[in-house]
Design an enzyme around this catalytic site. Structure first.
Site, PDB file in Angstrom:
ATOM      1  N   CYS A 189       0.835  -1.202   0.000  1.00 25.77           N
ATOM      2  CA  CYS A 189       0.000   0.000   0.000  1.00 25.77           C
ATOM      3  C   CYS A 189       0.870   1.253   0.000  1.00 25.77           C
ATOM      4  CB  CYS A 189      -0.859   0.016   1.254  1.00 25.77           C
ATOM      5  SG  CYS A 189      -1.932  -1.402   1.362  1.00 25.77           S
ATOM      6  N   LYS A 192      12.711 -12.276  29.234  1.00 24.59           N
ATOM      7  CA  LYS A 192      12.135 -12.351  27.893  1.00 24.59           C
ATOM      8  C   LYS A 192      13.039 -11.689  26.860  1.00 24.59           C
ATOM      9  CE  LYS A 192       9.063 -13.222  24.782  1.00 24.59           C
ATOM     10  NZ  LYS A 192       9.184 -14.601  24.283  1.00 24.59           N
TER      11      LYS A 192
END
Ligand code: F6R
Length: 602
Positions: A2, A597
Site C-alpha cells: 500500500c 524475555k
C-alpha cells in the site's frame, strides 16, 4: 504494498494526489481511492483494479478542493473489494483515513468498538483505526489521533482528515515510511519520495512515533514518547482462559504463520511480496552471500533458514549466534547481506553484531516481530514476522513467524535467481496450507499430554533430527530444559555415533524427528543405533508411516508437506511436549528461573 498520498495548499489537490498515487504504483496494487475536500464538502471515490478505473469514475465530476488524500491498496486483510478499499470513514462520515502498514490488534479493537456501537463496513485491519480516532474526537483531530495511537499496535504510515476540523491533515508514522514535501504554502505527503519530487525540493522524513499536523500555512510535528518493552506479565484475563501464556501462544502458532504470510503470497507468479524489501530489491539481486545472526530460538529459526536459502535460493548462507559473531572477525564484502532474526528486536548480542556489520557498510536486513524495536530502526530494511505480542519467556509462536518469513524470503531471493516458476508456485502453495496443517497438529495435544506423563520421570533427553529438522531438535531440547529444568541436548542424528551415544541406556530417552523426507532412511539408521543400546525412542513421523511403529516406543504424527516446511509442523509437537512436561513438574512456566524475555545485556 500500500501507498498513501496527500495534499494541502492553495492548488487543486486532486491532480497532485492522483499523480502521487501513479508515481508510487510501481510496487503493484489492486485497488485505489481518494477523498477530496472543499470546505465542508467531502467526496470519496474508490475503484477496484487499475488507477484508470478510478480516473474514469472521477471523469466529468469536476471535483474541486485544495486538500485531498489518496491510497493504493495491496490486499492483505480482506479481499479486493470496494468496501475494503481506502479511504475509510467513521460512523458520522466525519473522519477519513488512508493507511500503509498493518494494525496487529485490530480484531481486539474492532470487537471493543462494535460493542461500543461503532459500525464497520470492511474486513480490513485499518478500519478499526478510524473508529478509534472517532471515539476520541472532540473537535481537534491531532488530539484524537494522539489518544488513539496509544491503543494501536502494529505499523502505520497514515494520513487522516476530519470534516469538523477542516483545512488540516494529520499524518503519523511507525515503521512504515511517511514523507512530507514542503513548498510555498503547500504540503505534499506520501509514502515514497517519487511522489513528492516533482512538487517540492524540501522534504521531511517523519520519524517513528511522530505526528504531523499540517495546514496550508503551517506544519507542527510532535513526538510521542517511545514505549518501552514491558517485562511485566499483564493481567490473568489476557490469558484468554488458558492456564499459561505459553500454552495460549502455542495454540496461536497456526495464526502466527497465517499472519506472517497474509497478503504476501502471489500464487500465480510463484513469488512473494515483501514490501519492506522493495527499496533494496536491486541490491538483493546482486547479493552473493548471506550471513544470518540471531540468538537462542531465533538462531534455530535462522538455521532452518540456512537450509532453505541454500537449497532453494542457491545462495551461500552461514549462521552465527550474536554473542560469537560480535567478537569474530567476519570476512564480508559489499556483495554480502547480513540478516538479523529476533523476536524482540532488542537482544543486545544481536544488536551488537548488527552495529558491527553497519560499520562495515554492508546491507543489513531485519526479520523482527516487535514493531519499532531497535533492530527495526537500525537495520537498513526489514520484514515483520507479525506474530503478535509474545508474553511467555520461552519463545514459541514467534519461532513459527520467523520460519514462515524465512520461507518467503527464500522464495523472494530464489525467484530473483534460478528458482523456476513451478518451484516457486509449489512452495507458495504448500506454505499457504501450513496454517491449516498446523491446526491439525494441535489436535494431538491430548496425546502429547499422555506421552508427557509416560516420560515425566526421566531426567535426561536427547533430541535428534537431520537437515531441516536438526535445528528443530535443538529448539525442542532448548524448550524442554528452559521450562522444565530437565537436562536435554539437541543433536544432528548423524552426530550421535561420534560421542553422545555413550550416554544412551534405558534411562536416557531420545525424541527423534523423522518425517518422510530426503534424510528419513538416515534417521532410521540413527534410531537403530539407539535401539541397539536399549535406548527408548519417541518419534515424530509423517502420517501414514506405520513401519516406524515397529522400531520405536512411541510415535506422534505430523501431516505431509514439503520437506523445507516440515519444521513448522514438527516443532509444534515439541513445544507441546516441553509445556506438558513442565506442567507435570510444577515449574513456573511463563517465567522460568534465571531467564528474561528480552536479553538486553551482553
Ligand atoms: C528461548 C528464547 C530465547 C530467545 C533469545 C533471542 O525460548 O526465548 O532463546 O529466542 O533470547 O531473543 P530474540 O528473538 O528476542 O532476539
Amino acid at each position: 504494498m500500500c501507498r498513501v498520498s496527500g495534499y494541502i495548499g492553495k492548488k487543486e489537490a486532486l491532480p497532485i494526489v492522483m499523480d502521487g498515487l501513479r508515481r508510487q504504483s510501481y510496487g503493484g496494487y489492486d485497488s485505489s481511492g481518494i477523498l477530496i475536500g472543499a470546505g465542508f464538502n467531502l467526496v470519496c471515490v474508490k475503484a477496484v483494479g487499475k488507477l484508470e478505473n478510478l480516473e474514469k469514475k472521477l471523469e466529468n465530476r469536476n471535483l474541486k478542493g485544495n486538500w485531498a488524500i489518496g491510497h493504493i491498496r495491496w490486499a492483505s486483510h480482506g479481499g479486493v473489494t470496494e468496501a475494503n478499499t481506502h479511504p475509510f470513514w467513521d460512523c458520522k462520515k466525519n473522519i477519513y483515513l488512508v493507511h500503509n502498514g498493518i494494525i496487529e490488534n485490530y480484531q481486539e479493537l474492532k470487537d471493543k468498538l462494535i460493542k461500543e456501537g461503532h459500525q464497520f463496513i470492511s474486513e480490513t485491519d485499518t478500519e478499526a483505526t478510524v473508529h478509534l480516532i472517532e471515539k476520541y474526537f472532540q473537535g481537534n483531530l491531532e488530539e484524537a489521533v494522539r489518544k488513539a495511537l496509544k491503543e494501536i499496535r502494529g505499523t502505520y504510515g497514515f494520513i487522516v482528515i476530519a470534516r469538523d476540523d477542516p483545512q488540516k491533515i494529520v499524518a503519523a508514522r511507525l515503521s512504515s515510511p511517511l514523507l512530507i514535501g514542503i513548498n510555498q504554502d503547500e504540503y505534499i505527503v506520501a509514502s515514497d519520495p517519487t511522489a513528492i519530487a516533482p512538487y517540492a525540493r524540501k522534504i521531511i522524513n517523519l520519524d517513528d512515533y511522530e505526528i504531523a499536523t499540517i495546514t496550508p500555512n503551517d506544519l507542527f510535528i510532535i513526538k510521542e514518547k517511545v514505549p518501552e518493552i514491558l517485562e511485566l506479565i499483564p493481567e490473568v484475563a489476557e490469558k484468554a482462559g488458558f492456564p499459561h501464556f505459553m500454552l495460549k501462544e502455542i495454540m496461536e502458532e497456526p495464526e502466527a504463520i497465517e499472519n506472517a504470510i497474509r497478503g504476501r503470497l502471489i500464487p500465480e507468479e510463484g513469488s512473494v511480496k515483501l514490501g519492506g524489501l522493495d527499496s533494496v530489491s536491486q541490491k538483493l539481486r546482486e547479493v552473493k552471500r548471506l550471513i544470518l545472526v540471531a540468538c537462542g530460538t531465533a538462531h534455530y529459526a535462522a538455521r532452518v533458514g540456512e537450509y532453505m536459502l541454500e537449497e532453494y535460493a542457491g545462495l551461500p548462507a552461514e549462521v552465527d549466534i550474536g554473542s560469537e559473531f560480535r567478537y569474530r572477525k567476519p570476512v564480508v564484502d559489499k556483495e554480502t547481506c547480513a540478516v538479523f532474526v529476533s523476536q524482540s528486536g532488542e537482544t543486545a548480542d544481536t544488536l551488537a553484531a548488527l552495529r558491527e556489520m553497519k560499520e562495515k557498510g554492508i546491507l543489513t536486513l531485519g526479520i523482527t516481530n516487535v514493531v519499532g524495536s531497535s533492530q527495526t530502526r537500525e537495520t537498513e530494511v526489514g520484514v515483520y514476522t507479525r506474530s503478535g505480542p509474545e508474553i511467555a519467556v520461552a519463545s514459541t509462536k514467534a519461532f513459527l513467524g520467523q520460519l514462515a518469513t524465512l520461507a518467503m524470503f527464500t522464495v523472494y531471493l530464489g525467484r530473483q535467481r534460478e528458482m523456476a516458476l513451478v518451484m516457486g508456485k509449489r512452495i507458495v502453495s504448500e506454505l499457504s496450507k501450513i496454517p491449516e496443517l498446523a491446526r491439525e497438529v494441535l489436535k494431538s495435544a491430548p496425546e502429547i499430554k499422555k506421552l508427557a506423563k509416560k516420560y515425566r520421570d526421566f531426567k535426561n533427553f536427547f533430541f535428534i533430527g537431520r537437515k531441516y529438522n536438526y535445528p528443530v531438535a535443538l529448539e525442542g531440547a532448548l524448550k524442554l530444559k528452559e521450562i522444565s529444568y530437565l537436562h536435554a541436548e539437541g543433536y544432528a542424528g548423524g552426530e550421535l555415533k561420534h560421542g553422545p551415544l555413550a550416554l544412551i541406556d534405558e534411562n536416557f530417552p531420545t525424541i527423534a524427528i523423522c518425517p518422510s523426507d530426503s534424510v528419513y532412511e538416515k534417521m532410521v539408521s540413527n534410531i537403530q543405533e539407539i535401539k541397539a543400546r536399549n535406548g527408548r525412542v519417541l518419534a515424530v513421523a509423517t502420517e501414514g508411516n506405520e513401519e516406524i511403529k515397529k522400531l520405536v516406543d512411541d510415535v506422534i504424527y505430523i501431516p505431509k508437506t514439503l520437506e523445507m516446511l516440515t519444521p513448522m509442523l514438527s516443532v509444534i509437537l515439541l513445544h507441546l511436549f516441553a509445556y506438558y512436561m513442565a506442567v507435570l513438574l510444577g515449574t513456573d512456566i511463563d517465567r522460568p528461573k534465571h531467564l528474561a524475555k528480552s536479553v538486553t545485556v551482553e
